[in-house]
Design a protein around this motif. Structure first.
Motif, short mmCIF file in Angstrom:
data_model
loop_
_atom_site.label_atom_id
_atom_site.label_comp_id
_atom_site.label_asym_id
_atom_site.label_seq_id
_atom_site.Cartn_x
_atom_site.Cartn_y
_atom_site.Cartn_z
N ASN A 9 49.81 44.25 60.93
CA ASN A 9 50.03 44.26 62.38
C ASN A 9 51.48 44.02 62.77
N ILE A 10 52.34 43.69 61.82
CA ILE A 10 53.75 43.44 62.12
C ILE A 10 54.47 44.78 62.23
N ARG A 11 55.22 44.92 63.30
CA ARG A 11 55.98 46.14 63.57
C ARG A 11 57.38 45.78 64.02
N LEU A 12 58.29 46.75 63.95
CA LEU A 12 59.61 46.60 64.54
C LEU A 12 59.54 47.15 65.96
N ALA A 13 59.99 46.37 66.92
CA ALA A 13 59.95 46.81 68.31
C ALA A 13 60.78 48.07 68.51
N CYS A 14 61.89 48.18 67.77
CA CYS A 14 62.77 49.34 67.94
C CYS A 14 62.14 50.64 67.42
N GLN A 15 61.12 50.54 66.58
CA GLN A 15 60.48 51.73 66.01
C GLN A 15 59.08 51.98 66.56
N THR A 16 58.64 51.17 67.52
CA THR A 16 57.29 51.28 68.05
C THR A 16 57.30 52.04 69.36
N THR A 17 56.51 53.10 69.39
CA THR A 17 56.33 53.89 70.61
C THR A 17 54.98 53.51 71.21
N ILE A 18 54.97 53.27 72.51
CA ILE A 18 53.75 52.86 73.20
C ILE A 18 52.96 54.09 73.59
N ASN A 19 51.73 54.21 73.05
CA ASN A 19 50.86 55.34 73.36
C ASN A 19 49.62 54.92 74.12
N GLY A 20 49.31 53.63 74.10
CA GLY A 20 48.12 53.12 74.76
C GLY A 20 48.26 51.63 75.02
N ASP A 21 47.20 51.02 75.54
CA ASP A 21 47.22 49.59 75.83
C ASP A 21 47.43 48.80 74.54
N MET A 22 48.24 47.74 74.63
CA MET A 22 48.46 46.88 73.47
C MET A 22 48.85 45.48 73.91
N THR A 23 48.58 44.53 73.02
CA THR A 23 48.99 43.15 73.22
C THR A 23 50.02 42.83 72.15
N VAL A 24 51.15 42.27 72.58
CA VAL A 24 52.28 42.02 71.69
C VAL A 24 52.56 40.53 71.62
N LYS A 25 52.67 40.01 70.40
CA LYS A 25 53.13 38.64 70.18
C LYS A 25 54.55 38.72 69.63
N THR A 26 55.49 38.11 70.35
CA THR A 26 56.88 38.16 69.94
C THR A 26 57.16 37.12 68.86
N HIS A 27 58.15 37.39 68.03
CA HIS A 27 58.67 36.50 67.00
C HIS A 27 57.60 35.98 66.05
#
Length: 145
Positions: free
Chosen positions: A85-103
């Protein structure tokens, strides 16, 4: 339109599909970086791995690329274990609803790090030997030694 929810910040934002997550975070004031990485980061070019986020429900993001996976695993010396589930924010494209936990926390893989540091040490010794031989040959050729 997709809704991005920032878990720790208790904020939800409606965005256009195809929006880059790092740009969205910077636009709405959610810091993708912490500590020294706020100054020293790659500016979204998939080089440093400091904008890592956890996508709680990953259905709204495209799949992680091999390059992103390599960056998440670590730099030259330190190897991290990476959850799916860990992603880089700079490489993530939003295509649908999502919940993001920072850091999110990314634990260090100590066995792989030790192996990498050993290889770096061996390479450093060979480079030192090569540099010494080069200097000796140069001084010998110029008759200074």
């Amino acid at each position: 339109m997709p809704v991005v929810t920032f878990h720790h910040e208790h904020r939800s934002i409606e965005v256009e599909p195809g929006t880059n997550l790092r740009r969205l975070m910077r636009h709405v004031g959610v810091p993708p970086y912490r500590w020294f990485a706020r100054i020293a980061n790659c500016r979204g070019h998939n080089l440093c791995g400091t904008c890592a986020v956890e996508i709680v429900d990953g259905k709204g993001a495209a799949a992680r690329s091999q390059e992103e996976d390599t960056t998440l695993r670590g730099n030259l010396a330190v190897v991290h274990t990476v959850d799916k589930n860990i992603r880089l924010a700079c490489q993530t494209t939003i295509n649908g609803d999502m919940t993001v936990k920072t850091h999110p926390s990314r634990p260090v893989d100590w066995a792989a790090t030790r192996q990498r540091l050993t290889l770096l040490g061996i390479a450093a010794v060979f480079m030192l030997i090569f540099a010494t031989m080069f200097v000796y040959l140069f001084l010998d050729m110029t008759k200074k030694f």
